[in-house]
Design an enzyme around this catalytic site. Sequence first.
Site, PDB file in Angstrom:
ATOM      1  N   GLU A 194     -39.033 -34.223 -50.692  1.00  0.00           N
ATOM      2  CA  GLU A 194     -40.100 -34.062 -51.190  1.00  0.00           C
ATOM      3  C   GLU A 194     -41.083 -34.287 -50.185  1.00  0.00           C
ATOM      4  O   GLU A 194     -41.402 -35.385 -49.871  1.00  0.00           O
ATOM      5  CB  GLU A 194     -40.438 -34.803 -52.502  1.00  0.00           C
ATOM      6  N   GLU A 243     -36.075 -40.830 -57.313  1.00  0.00           N
ATOM      7  CA  GLU A 243     -37.079 -41.747 -57.112  1.00  0.00           C
ATOM      8  C   GLU A 243     -36.569 -42.845 -58.222  1.00  0.00           C
ATOM      9  O   GLU A 243     -37.458 -43.411 -58.931  1.00  0.00           O
ATOM     10  CB  GLU A 243     -38.324 -41.172 -57.416  1.00  0.00           C
TER      11      GLU A 243
HETATM   12  O1  AHR Z   1     -43.413 -33.195 -57.285  1.00  0.00           O
HETATM   13  C1  AHR Z   1     -43.839 -34.107 -58.388  1.00  0.00           C
HETATM   14  C2  AHR Z   1     -43.230 -35.426 -58.358  1.00  0.00           C
HETATM   15  O2  AHR Z   1     -43.254 -36.176 -57.556  1.00  0.00           O
HETATM   16  C3  AHR Z   1     -41.819 -35.193 -58.685  1.00  0.00           C
HETATM   17  O3  AHR Z   1     -41.319 -35.005 -59.966  1.00  0.00           O
HETATM   18  C4  AHR Z   1     -41.415 -36.683 -58.313  1.00  0.00           C
HETATM   19  O4  AHR Z   1     -40.025 -36.860 -57.878  1.00  0.00           O
HETATM   20  C5  AHR Z   1     -42.432 -37.144 -57.294  1.00  0.00           C
HETATM   21  O5  AHR Z   1     -43.017 -38.433 -57.610  1.00  0.00           O
END
Ligand code: AHR
Length: 506
Positions: free
Chosen positions: A293, A174
């Site tokens: 994610e 990110e």
């Molecule tokens: O999964 C939790 C967080 O969400 C992670 O650390 C990040 O990559 C995202 O913003």
Amino acid sequence: MTRQANMIVDKAFKVAEVDKRLYGSFIEHLGRAVYDGLYQPGHPLSDAAGFRKDVIALVKEIGVPIIRYPGGNFVSNFFWEDSVGPIEKRPARLDLAWATLEENKFGLNEFVAWTKKVDSKPMMAVNLGTRGIADALNILEYCNHPSGTKYSEMRKSHGVKEPHNIKVWCLGNEMDGPWQIGQKTMEEYGRLAEETAKAMKLMDPSIELVSCGSSFRDMPTFPEWEATTLEHTYDYVEYVSLHQYYGNRENDSNDYLAQSDDMEDFIKTVIATCDYIKAKKRSKKTLYLSFDEWNVWYHSNAADADIVKNRPWGIAPPMLEDIYNFEDALMVGLMLIVLLRNADRVKMACMAQLVNVIAPIMTDAKGGAAWRQTTFYPFMYTAKYGHGTVLQPIVNTTMHDTAKHDEITDVESVSIWNEATAELTVFAVNRNLCEDVQMQIDVRGFADYVLKEHIVLAHSDLKATNHSAKESVGPAFSNQSKLEKGRLTSLLHKASWNMIRFGKQS
Ligand code: AHR
């Protein structure tokens, strides 16, 4: 009006083979994911290495073939050398991403050993926040080079004779986000990721690399971020990442369940952007997507903000401990259907995360055993039976409108034909919260198949949750499906997740 969904499922309409890594997951050094989650020396259910045996059993049951590590936001200030070697010599460090104290009692080598116990493989992320090319090369050398060099010999001196041979590496996390330690502009990230990728592939050409995409679809720089960064990284990477979390923040369940359409739109836009760069570069290479994610995340936001503000620098505080309800399980089922429908381009995906932190598996903070959240079930069944070839669904379903979405299908579905086991599986969610749907599926192309089972996840209360002592939301057999002359008729209960399986008569 009777609510209906009509489908034709045929072997001829192939979308793609499912890459089993679509059912990946994620473990970050965050909250109680590692400490009190995977690793808890002294707990009655832990083995000699300190790994929780009950957690291992549930991770094997849910079935995750690849697990991303060690972050997440955590990786952007991760010093991997602190996490290896004799435990008593490892330093404690401040984790700035989550305002906690990281004691490094569990690190890189413990994680790889743990993935073996759960029949999985690691997907490693490198720190492109506070570090760069040299450290990405050092960790790669430590992990993948057999011997005779500084870092491979260091690994051997730590008791790990054989290289880990980690195949998939994420180039940061990110990096567009203002919350990220070492946030980069598109140009800065593009160049850094390009040079890091180039160098990592010189060291180990067998690895696969993931270029960082936008943190979520509503980032102001999406999809310009993808276009600009991929101009740099396209030739050196195999995947671009997507991240997205949903939540019922406005307590509008109808609209909440329509958000899986936004996920589909996100995927299509990223595919279009990748193909635009492909055309621009006159490239023959197709880039794939790593949705590394995805999940529901919103229940714990206020509690987490309170911990960070009022009780920082704790060790493994209970952060991101969303307790999922029944409608969240429907949402997870819907998101899995979207991923499968796009299996021609989405090759990897990680449900974020796996244990205690926005997770399908929880451990009891008072020392009891591990337990399954509501979201465990749609994931577990999809990961178990969603293998083979995704077939193009020809679906005609009644629709409804929601507050922010028009013409939302009542039924979302996907079919997968596993030729090797001679099984056809249909996953379907009725996201109409008020009415049952009559579903008909034309499966005449599978003349020698019989109906094997219809499993349903349904509950009268959308807000029902599971706990360590009681499981309110769990799967059940449904007798609401009938197969006659190649046509299946099923009643899909309002607000329900369904799995209907066919197979050759044994
Ligand atoms: O999964 C939790 C967080 O969400 C992670 O650390 C990040 O990559 C995202 O913003």
